[in-house]
Design an enzyme around this catalytic site. Structure first.
Site: not given
Length: 439
Positions: A264, A267, A332-333, A366, A426
């Site tokens: 990762q 990235h 995230e992961h 992924d 109302h």
């Protein structure tokens, strides 16, 4: 990813760091220069329309004129230009992502229930009408993004899904990205990148009505454009740099853990990778393995700085502390490779998606092979939000059907509350029914 100082203070003495990041601040996604640039571009596009879009395409995407939309034939033939093994892999990923999304959609069922006699209430799940998907194809073309955005939207029942993808150096689209979109059921594809692509979809400048929702990952400019367009359209989420965290003990192979952290980190140079372990020796072994693997990794110029500047290794005294630390990171992961995987799965609460056991890896999701969605919250967003799924593309619309017999109890209670609030109109909507429909 950073630990909250208050949590570290509370856990003081039950953990220690083997590696801390050189850059303590999270990777900036709200650079003032980015904000200003995006704001100016959106304002210009809102004022000048498609002329501005094409001006930015010439300046930023090397657009040289001609039609920016791919024809149906060009979309359909995109797979013919791919190597057979790549084409087969894309087809497999599309199939599995569709299958998982279909299972999710099947569990979002309309219902009606009678709360009391004469008071029927219910929900209808109705898909949004138009979705615009941004399909990245820059430094690393994210082939599977179409599965997660276009394909899942279609599985949710969205009638119209258009996509924009930035041009390659030759001015054309990335065939693998387009083929993934084709298999996912895309309706139209435009070779258009960046802020101008999102604005064109949101403002309805591509020969269609404005989209109702924008989805898909991108760089800081794309993320900021989505942030500023939110309200004009819905968005999936505001994602920053990709993140990974591994929770492992001394039963895990340090080489595998190191590989998954780097998987990762590549990235981008600001992608955080974190290890929380219950073993000091294991943590040291993973650090050594990371350094070893970086020596021969082709993407070391990206993964190396990410690990150096944002990587962390923390040793927890026990599994309860490990869970507290990891839930605070809310990655995230999240990979779990321990002798107690089921226990951790039962106790962990904050993550985008979890990968359990030594045979699981983030890369399977992924690339679309696991079927689950890889559009996930970052920067601690998993504490309050989940990732993209079919549920994000449908609106749970409630309804009520009330009978004459149920009216007195409802009307009298509404009158009492409305009168106490001073809201006479109302109150009248309720009491007039008693007088009008009782006759």
């Amino acid at each position: 990813m950073r630990f909250t100082p208050a949590l570290l203070e509370r856990l003081d003495g039950s953990f220690h760091h083997l590696k801390t990041p050189l850059i303590n601040a999270p990777a900036a996604q709200r650079d003032p220069a980015v904000i200003e640039t995006v704001s100016a571009m959106l304002s210009d596009i809102g004022r000048r329309g498609m002329n501005a879009v094409l001006d930015y395409a010439r300046r930023l995407d090397r657009y040289e004129g001609g039609d920016i939309e791919l024809t149906t034939a060009q979309i359909a033939s995109s797979g013919d230009r791919l190597a057979p093994d790549l084409r087969a892999a894309i087809e497999l990923g599309s199939e599995r992502t569709k299958a998982f999304a279909a299972e999710q959609r099947g569990r979002l069922t309309d219902f009606e229930t009678e709360l009391v006699p004469g008071l029927a209430t219910g929900v209808r799940y109705v898909p949004v009408s138009r979705v615009g998907a941004y399909l990245p194809a820059g430094r690393f073309p994210l082939t599977a993004s179409a599965f997660m955005t276009v394909g899942v939207a279609k599985a949710a029942g969205v009638p119209t899904v258009i996509a924009c993808t930035p041009p390659q150096p030759d001015g054309g689209a990335n065939d693998a990205v387009v083929y993934a979109a084709h298999l996912s059921g895309v309706d139209r594809v435009f070779v258009l990148g960046g802020v101008q692509a999102l604005a064109a979809m949101a403002y309805g400048l591509l020969g269609d009505l404005p989209v109702d929702m924008l989805v898909g990952a991108g760089n800081a400019y794309v993320a900021e454009a989505k942030r500023q367009l939110f309200g004009t359209v819905a968005i999936d989420l505001l994602a920053g740099p990709s993140e990974v965290a591994v929770l492992s003990d001394d039963s895990a192979d340090p080489e595998i853990v190191a590989a998954d952290l780097l998987g990762q980190a590549e990235h981008g140079p600001n992608s955080p990778a974190a290890l929380v372990t219950t073993s000091h020796e294991h943590g040291q072994a993973v650090i050594a393995a990371v350094e070893r693997q970086l020596e021969t990794l082709a993407t070391e110029p990206i993964a190396g700085p990410a690990w150096r500047d944002y990587g962390t290794v923390t040793v927890a005294a026990d599994r309860e502390t490990a869970v507290a630390l990891m839930d605070d990171l809310a990655p995230e992961h999240l990979e779990v490779i321990t002798t107690d995987d089921d226990w951790y799965h039962d106790h962990l609460r904050n993550y985008g998606s979890i990968f359990l056991g030594p045979w699981s890896t983030v890369a399977y999701s992924d690339k679309g092979m696991a079927g689950t969605n890889h559009v996930l919250p970052t920067a601690g967003g998993a504490k309050h939000s989940a990732g993209l799924s079919v549920s994000r593309f449908v609106k749970p619309l409630t309804y009520q059907r009330i009978s004459r017999a149920a009216t007195p109890a409802l009307a009298e209670a509404v009158q009492t509350i409305s009168d106490s609030e001073g809201m006479a109109a109302h109150s009248a909507t309720a009491t007039m029914r008693l007088a009008t429909y009782a006759e």
